[in-house]
Design a protein around this motif. Structure first.
Motif, PDB file in Angstrom:
ATOM      1  N   PHE A  44     -73.558  -2.853  78.822  1.00 28.26           N
ATOM      2  CA  PHE A  44     -73.385  -4.115  79.541  1.00 28.26           C
ATOM      3  C   PHE A  44     -74.707  -4.484  80.222  1.00 28.26           C
ATOM      4  O   PHE A  44     -75.523  -3.615  80.514  1.00 28.26           O
ATOM      5  CB  PHE A  44     -72.325  -3.973  80.639  1.00 28.26           C
ATOM      6  N   SER A  45     -74.892  -5.772  80.491  1.00 29.52           N
ATOM      7  CA  SER A  45     -76.049  -6.196  81.284  1.00 29.52           C
ATOM      8  C   SER A  45     -75.680  -7.465  82.054  1.00 29.52           C
ATOM      9  O   SER A  45     -75.163  -8.423  81.480  1.00 29.52           O
ATOM     10  CB  SER A  45     -77.246  -6.481  80.364  1.00 29.52           C
ATOM     11  N   TYR A  46     -75.940  -7.435  83.346  1.00 35.77           N
ATOM     12  CA  TYR A  46     -75.567  -8.580  84.185  1.00 35.77           C
ATOM     13  C   TYR A  46     -76.738  -9.315  84.808  1.00 35.77           C
ATOM     14  O   TYR A  46     -76.552 -10.386  85.390  1.00 35.77           O
ATOM     15  CB  TYR A  46     -74.583  -8.128  85.280  1.00 35.77           C
ATOM     16  N   SER A  47     -77.956  -8.745  84.685  1.00 33.15           N
ATOM     17  CA  SER A  47     -79.065  -9.371  85.409  1.00 33.15           C
ATOM     18  C   SER A  47     -79.358 -10.775  84.882  1.00 33.15           C
ATOM     19  O   SER A  47     -79.679 -11.686  85.651  1.00 33.15           O
ATOM     20  CB  SER A  47     -80.306  -8.479  85.362  1.00 33.15           C
ATOM     21  N   GLY A  48     -79.215 -10.995  83.551  1.00 37.63           N
ATOM     22  CA  GLY A  48     -79.491 -12.309  82.967  1.00 37.63           C
ATOM     23  C   GLY A  48     -78.506 -13.358  83.463  1.00 37.63           C
ATOM     24  O   GLY A  48     -78.881 -14.505  83.740  1.00 37.63           O
ATOM     25  N   LEU A  49     -77.239 -12.969  83.561  1.00 38.27           N
ATOM     26  CA  LEU A  49     -76.218 -13.919  84.030  1.00 38.27           C
ATOM     27  C   LEU A  49     -76.483 -14.319  85.476  1.00 38.27           C
ATOM     28  O   LEU A  49     -76.342 -15.472  85.870  1.00 38.27           O
ATOM     29  CB  LEU A  49     -74.825 -13.294  83.893  1.00 38.27           C
TER      30      LEU A  49
END
Ligand code: KG4
Ligand code: ZN
Length: 353
Positions: free
Chosen positions: A210-215
């Motif tokens: 998962f990755s949330y930094s872009g959102l």
């Protein structure tokens, strides 16, 4: 088997009495959360001080509500980590002291195994294995493939922020209170989830991470590009904030379910999908999960209070560990604040891969 659970990993102080791993006799939670609404996050020293005051009254209340005395208990289960060091110390030192005073076995439970055990609470039938568990809270976001209650393989985890953290930081940017998950969910009720576009993280990669930094960055740019005046003083009632909250929530939840879709393609034998942790309280996520489950049983904790941090899930995990290992589950446990994910199932002898 009657187990007293104790959980103090973040700002909550919780104690619960659980019978046979499933039947919650009592679950008391004292939270110092209100004190942190202004700071937008927990202040560790302040949380630990509140917990020192709360821990014994909370344990007394849990025993009283369950109609139990210390002699009725078979064991004590306590969160050993990860979490805030001072907070963990309050719980573990109390649990060690009571265990030696009352001459009860003591089981150290990894906080994530607690969340992973939360669907068992108040359950009438045994879940069917293998099953996928999505565990999303303020501190972690992980996808597990489980072949038994305490046997699992980690399929993916977040590369940056946790899902709950993305809710909390997003809420802060939108001028909404802490904790951000419930605040964003409430604002999103009057917003359009497709009002603003958000990217699809890691969509070009063959990964279950998962990755949330872009959102999060996308939300920051959207806020910057919008007329600042439109962000009303009372954020909770602003139309723009409601649309932003709904679109951001939709993007965060879609990213979670997209990993489940990929995992099911790779593991079609999966019979159930579990979703746990604070973020599993999110109703939009729950409805998206139903869309992607392919007819499989979807289980979330039976009560909202079992989604966020609570001691009943720690008692349930303690029972599952005892059932698997007997006395060996009560071996030495550490109080370190940071325990790597690979140790979650270390007691089972089946380390995560
Ligand atoms: O599991 P938890 O109580 O504590 C940790 O182990 O971190 O999870 C807390 C997180 C917070 O980030 C909070 O914003 C999020 O769970 N949360 C939610 C909702 N309720 C709590 N996120 C989305 N929607 C909710 N309804
Ligand atoms: Zn938690």
């Amino acid at each position: 088997m009657l187990i007293l659970g104790i959980e103090t990993s973040c700002d909550e102080t919780s104690a619960a009495v659980v019978e046979s791993g499933y039947h919650v006799q009592s679950c008391v939670i004292a939270s110092s959360r209100q004190a942190f609404e202004r700071s937008g996050g927990v202040i560790p020293e302040q949380a630990a001080r509140e917990q020192m005051r709360a821990i014994h009254p909370v344990i007394d209340q849990a025993l009283a509500e369950a109609g139990a005395t210390p002699t009725d208990l078979d064991a004590i289960a306590v969160t050993r980590g990860p979490g805030l060091l001072g907070s963990l110390l309050v719980g573990t030192v109390t649990a060690r002291t009571l265990a030696s005073l009352w001459k009860k076995p003591l089981i150290g439970v990894h906080h994530t195994l607690g969340h992973l055990s939360s669907p068992w609470l108040d359950l009438r039938e045994e879940p069917s294995f293998p099953l996928l568990t999505l565990s999303a809270s303020g501190g972690h976001t992980e996808l597990w493939l489980r072949t038994a209650p305490v046997h699992a393989r980690l399929l993916g985890s977040t590369r940056d922020d946790a899902a709950g953290e993305a809710f909390d930081k997003g809420a802060c940017m939108l001028g909404l209170p802490y904790p951000g998950g419930p605040a964003i969910a409430k604002a999103a009720e009057s917003g359009n989830p497709l009002a603003y576009p958000f990217p699809h993280p890691l969509s070009k990669e063959e990964t279950l991470d998962f990755s949330y930094s872009g959102l999060k960055t996308s939300l920051r740019y959207l806020i910057r590009d919008l007329e600042i005046e439109q962000m009303a003083v009372n954020s909770e009632q602003s139309t723009v904030v409601c649309h932003l909250a709904a679109s951001y929530q939709h993007a965060l939840c879609l990213h979670l379910t997209s990993r489940i879709v990929h995992a099911l393609k790779r593991n079609p034998e999966v019979r159930e999908i579990h979703c746990v942790g604070g973020v599993s309280a999110n109703l939009h996520l729950r409805s998206l999960l139903k869309d992607v489950c392919g007819g499989r049983i979807v289980r979330v904790p039976q009560k909202i209070l079992y989604c966020t941090d609570n001691a009943a899930m720690i008692a349930a995990a303690g029972t599952l560990l005892l059932q698997e290992h007997g006395g060996a589950a009560c071996g030495p446990f550490c109080t370190a604040a940071s325990i790597p994910a690979s140790e979650i199932f270390a007691l089972t002898g089946t380390p995560a891969q």
